[in-house]
Scaffold this motif. Structure first.
Motif, PDB file in Angstrom:
ATOM      1  N   LEU A  52       0.816  -1.204   0.000  1.00  0.00           N
ATOM      2  CA  LEU A  52       0.000   0.000   0.000  1.00  0.00           C
ATOM      3  C   LEU A  52       0.855   1.261   0.000  1.00  0.00           C
ATOM      4  CD1 LEU A  52      -2.710  -1.065   2.604  1.00  0.00           C
ATOM      5  CD2 LEU A  52      -2.826  -1.204   0.107  1.00  0.00           C
ATOM      6  N   LYS A  53       2.147   1.062   0.123  1.00  0.00           N
ATOM      7  CA  LYS A  53       3.105   2.170   0.084  1.00  0.00           C
ATOM      8  C   LYS A  53       4.168   1.795  -0.934  1.00  0.00           C
ATOM      9  CE  LYS A  53       6.030   5.039   2.956  1.00  0.00           C
ATOM     10  NZ  LYS A  53       6.484   5.400   4.273  1.00  0.00           N
ATOM     11  N   ASN A  54       4.516   2.741  -1.764  1.00  0.00           N
ATOM     12  CA  ASN A  54       5.426   2.470  -2.868  1.00  0.00           C
ATOM     13  C   ASN A  54       6.867   2.797  -2.481  1.00  0.00           C
ATOM     14  OD1 ASN A  54       6.313   1.747  -5.381  1.00  0.00           O
ATOM     15  ND2 ASN A  54       5.688   3.652  -6.371  1.00  0.00           N
ATOM     16  N   THR A  55       7.466   1.860  -1.725  1.00  0.00           N
ATOM     17  CA  THR A  55       8.884   1.996  -1.386  1.00  0.00           C
ATOM     18  C   THR A  55       9.553   0.645  -1.627  1.00  0.00           C
ATOM     19  OG1 THR A  55       8.707   1.321   0.926  1.00  0.00           O
ATOM     20  CG2 THR A  55       8.321   3.671   0.442  1.00  0.00           C
ATOM     21  N   PRO A  56      10.863   0.646  -1.855  1.00  0.00           N
ATOM     22  CA  PRO A  56      11.551  -0.630  -2.057  1.00  0.00           C
ATOM     23  C   PRO A  56      11.394  -1.586  -0.867  1.00  0.00           C
ATOM     24  CG  PRO A  56      12.947   1.167  -2.790  1.00  0.00           C
ATOM     25  CD  PRO A  56      11.758   1.793  -2.104  1.00  0.00           C
ATOM     26  N   LYS A  57      11.481  -1.071   0.361  1.00  0.00           N
ATOM     27  CA  LYS A  57      11.359  -1.945   1.535  1.00  0.00           C
ATOM     28  C   LYS A  57       9.991  -2.612   1.590  1.00  0.00           C
ATOM     29  CE  LYS A  57      14.724  -0.308   4.806  1.00  0.00           C
ATOM     30  NZ  LYS A  57      15.076  -0.049   6.168  1.00  0.00           N
ATOM     31  N   VAL A  58       8.966  -1.848   1.317  1.00  0.00           N
ATOM     32  CA  VAL A  58       7.609  -2.418   1.339  1.00  0.00           C
ATOM     33  C   VAL A  58       7.474  -3.460   0.238  1.00  0.00           C
ATOM     34  CG1 VAL A  58       5.148  -1.927   1.012  1.00  0.00           C
ATOM     35  CG2 VAL A  58       6.536  -0.428   2.466  1.00  0.00           C
ATOM     36  N   HIS A  59       7.914  -3.134  -0.963  1.00  0.00           N
ATOM     37  CA  HIS A  59       7.798  -4.090  -2.074  1.00  0.00           C
ATOM     38  C   HIS A  59       8.622  -5.354  -1.828  1.00  0.00           C
ATOM     39  CE1 HIS A  59       5.181  -1.871  -4.734  1.00  0.00           C
ATOM     40  NE2 HIS A  59       5.852  -0.773  -4.426  1.00  0.00           N
ATOM     41  N   ASN A  60       9.818  -5.213  -1.272  1.00  0.00           N
ATOM     42  CA  ASN A  60      10.635  -6.391  -0.953  1.00  0.00           C
ATOM     43  C   ASN A  60       9.958  -7.249   0.118  1.00  0.00           C
ATOM     44  OD1 ASN A  60      12.563  -5.535  -2.764  1.00  0.00           O
ATOM     45  ND2 ASN A  60      13.890  -4.632  -1.210  1.00  0.00           N
ATOM     46  N   THR A  61       9.370  -6.603   1.112  1.00  0.00           N
ATOM     47  CA  THR A  61       8.674  -7.339   2.175  1.00  0.00           C
ATOM     48  C   THR A  61       7.461  -8.061   1.622  1.00  0.00           C
ATOM     49  OG1 THR A  61       9.444  -5.710   3.794  1.00  0.00           O
ATOM     50  CG2 THR A  61       7.606  -7.137   4.451  1.00  0.00           C
ATOM     51  N   VAL A  62       6.710  -7.394   0.766  1.00  0.00           N
ATOM     52  CA  VAL A  62       5.533  -8.018   0.138  1.00  0.00           C
ATOM     53  C   VAL A  62       5.963  -9.204  -0.715  1.00  0.00           C
ATOM     54  CG1 VAL A  62       3.741  -7.635  -1.624  1.00  0.00           C
ATOM     55  CG2 VAL A  62       4.041  -5.998   0.251  1.00  0.00           C
ATOM     56  N   SER A  63       7.029  -9.054  -1.444  1.00  0.00           N
ATOM     57  CA  SER A  63       7.542 -10.158  -2.261  1.00  0.00           C
ATOM     58  C   SER A  63       7.913 -11.358  -1.386  1.00  0.00           C
ATOM     59  CB  SER A  63       8.753  -9.673  -3.063  1.00  0.00           C
ATOM     60  OG  SER A  63       9.285 -10.721  -3.827  1.00  0.00           O
ATOM     61  N   LEU A  64       8.596 -11.092  -0.284  1.00  0.00           N
ATOM     62  CA  LEU A  64       8.957 -12.153   0.653  1.00  0.00           C
ATOM     63  C   LEU A  64       7.702 -12.830   1.218  1.00  0.00           C
ATOM     64  CD1 LEU A  64      10.773 -13.788   2.578  1.00  0.00           C
ATOM     65  CD2 LEU A  64      10.834 -11.764   4.072  1.00  0.00           C
ATOM     66  N   LEU A  65       6.743 -12.049   1.672  1.00  0.00           N
ATOM     67  CA  LEU A  65       5.524 -12.621   2.264  1.00  0.00           C
ATOM     68  C   LEU A  65       4.723 -13.424   1.249  1.00  0.00           C
ATOM     69  CD1 LEU A  65       4.467  -9.618   4.515  1.00  0.00           C
ATOM     70  CD2 LEU A  65       5.297 -11.863   5.278  1.00  0.00           C
ATOM     71  N   ASN A  66       4.645 -12.937   0.015  1.00  0.00           N
ATOM     72  CA  ASN A  66       3.951 -13.717  -1.017  1.00  0.00           C
ATOM     73  C   ASN A  66       4.670 -15.034  -1.281  1.00  0.00           C
ATOM     74  OD1 ASN A  66       1.452 -12.529  -1.992  1.00  0.00           O
ATOM     75  ND2 ASN A  66       2.705 -10.769  -2.569  1.00  0.00           N
TER      76      ASN A  66
END
Length: 161
Positions: A52-66
């Protein structure tokens, strides 16, 4: 900062592939505001983790969780199915509590208080899969008014049983 307890499945997926991820112990990393957690309470459903936030850390975390919840290889997909089964069981039990709280006829005030405490306990960070349950509450205006309080939630992103 990388010493978090996690199961073998999660640890194996994370390995050293995922760096620059959110730290769930930092209050400034607002996991529940920056990441949405969803799953339908039915067998073999796929978990949906959304940034829901467009930052590398958020996207990397989402990728890991998926990857954790849905798998990346055939073997990891089997492990993810087992994990999602536990998730769906927990979400179903949470749903049963909500059903009982709102629709069970003839409950006394004391019985409703007991059920409400059980619901609130399942929204605490130490409860399994609390992020998914919190998102169920956040998205329903009735549940949100009754059970969701804005506070610092220290969510564990690791999966421990």
């Amino acid at each position: 900062s990388n010493l978090f307890y996690s199961c073998a499945h999660c640890n194996n997926i994370k390995s050293d592939k995922y760096t620059n991820i959110l730290n769930c112990t930092k209050p400034t990393h607002k996991i529940l505001d920056w990441i949405k957690f969803e799953i339908k309470p039915f067998p073999l459903e796929i978990a949906k983790i959304t940034a829901l936030k467009n930052t590398p850390k958020v996207h990397n975390t989402v990728s890991l969780l998926n990857a954790v919840y849905n798998g990346t290889t055939e073997l990891k997909k089997i492990e993810a199915i087992n994990l999602r089964h536990k998730l769906v069981v927990e979400i179903s039990r949470f749903g049963e509590l909500l059903q009982e709280y709102y629709f069970e006829p003839g409950l006394s005030d004391e019985e409703k208080k007991i059920i409400k405490r059980k619901i609130k306990r399942r929204l605490k960070p130490e409860s399994p899969f609390s992020a998914f349950k919190i998102w169920i509450v956040k998205e329903n205006p009735v549940f949100k008014k009754e059970f969701y309080k804005r506070r610092k939630l220290n969510l564990q992103l690791s999966i421990d049983f």
